[in-house]
Design a protein around this motif. Structure first.
Motif, mmCIF file in Angstrom:
data_model
loop_
_atom_site.group_PDB
_atom_site.id
_atom_site.type_symbol
_atom_site.label_atom_id
_atom_site.label_comp_id
_atom_site.label_asym_id
_atom_site.label_seq_id
_atom_site.Cartn_x
_atom_site.Cartn_y
_atom_site.Cartn_z
ATOM 1 N N ARG A 52 0.825 -1.217 0.000
ATOM 2 C CA ARG A 52 0.000 0.000 0.000
ATOM 3 C C ARG A 52 0.852 1.256 0.000
ATOM 4 N N THR A 59 -6.216 7.729 5.931
ATOM 5 C CA THR A 59 -5.491 6.463 5.799
ATOM 6 C C THR A 59 -4.367 6.594 4.775
ATOM 7 N N VAL A 60 -4.646 7.242 3.660
ATOM 8 C CA VAL A 60 -3.613 7.469 2.648
ATOM 9 C C VAL A 60 -2.472 8.278 3.255
ATOM 10 N N LEU A 112 -8.682 3.927 -4.235
ATOM 11 C CA LEU A 112 -8.400 2.720 -3.469
ATOM 12 C C LEU A 112 -9.483 2.368 -2.460
ATOM 13 N N ALA A 121 -7.240 8.149 -2.290
ATOM 14 C CA ALA A 121 -8.232 7.563 -1.376
ATOM 15 C C ALA A 121 -9.465 7.090 -2.139
ATOM 16 N N LEU A 145 -10.282 4.123 0.252
ATOM 17 C CA LEU A 145 -9.766 4.427 1.581
ATOM 18 C C LEU A 145 -10.145 5.851 1.961
ATOM 19 N N SER A 146 -9.892 6.215 3.218
ATOM 20 C CA SER A 146 -10.071 7.611 3.604
ATOM 21 C C SER A 146 -8.779 8.370 3.299
ATOM 22 N N LYS A 147 -8.890 9.690 3.174
ATOM 23 C CA LYS A 147 -7.711 10.529 2.960
ATOM 24 C C LYS A 147 -6.741 10.348 4.122
ATOM 25 N N CYS A 192 0.713 4.014 -2.948
ATOM 26 C CA CYS A 192 0.479 5.436 -2.692
ATOM 27 C C CYS A 192 1.603 6.283 -3.284
ATOM 28 N N HIS A 236 -1.624 8.432 6.298
ATOM 29 C CA HIS A 236 -0.950 7.542 7.247
ATOM 30 C C HIS A 236 0.084 6.688 6.511
ATOM 31 N N TYR A 237 -0.317 6.087 5.394
ATOM 32 C CA TYR A 237 0.618 5.272 4.606
ATOM 33 C C TYR A 237 1.815 6.100 4.154
ATOM 34 N N SER A 247 -3.858 13.033 -2.275
ATOM 35 C CA SER A 247 -4.332 12.055 -1.290
ATOM 36 C C SER A 247 -5.819 11.775 -1.460
#
Length: 76
Positions: free
Chosen positions: A14, A41-42, A35, A32, A37-39, A18, A44-45, A28
């Motif tokens: 992941r 979480t992106v 994928l 997000a 996902l939330s912004k 990203c 965070h990665y 982001s």
């Protein structure tokens, strides 16, 4: 032919995805949405990828990931 050894830096799939999408110019929010996902979480990665790469920001992370052959880069 480039005969450099593979990078010893390990990123999760992941994190690599990203960074590859950031290198392609996506934000982001766009990553997000693509994928599912939330912004947050992106982000965070990306933050954790920066820490593993030993850099301070997204641009440096992408540059180092390309330089160390973790993600594909454009030919000059």
């Amino acid at each position: 032919m480039d005969k450099r050894a593979p990078s010893p830096i390990q990123l999760t799939p992941r994190q690599l995805e990203c960074l590859t999408r950031i290198a392609a110019g996506e934000t982001s929010v766009e990553i997000a949405a693509a994928l599912g996902l939330s912004k947050r979480t992106v982000d965070h990665y990306v933050t954790h990828a920066c820490a593993r790469l030993g850099v301070r920001n997204r641009a440096q992370a992408v540059a180092k990931a390309i330089r160390t052959r973790l993600i594909p880069g454009r030919a000059p």
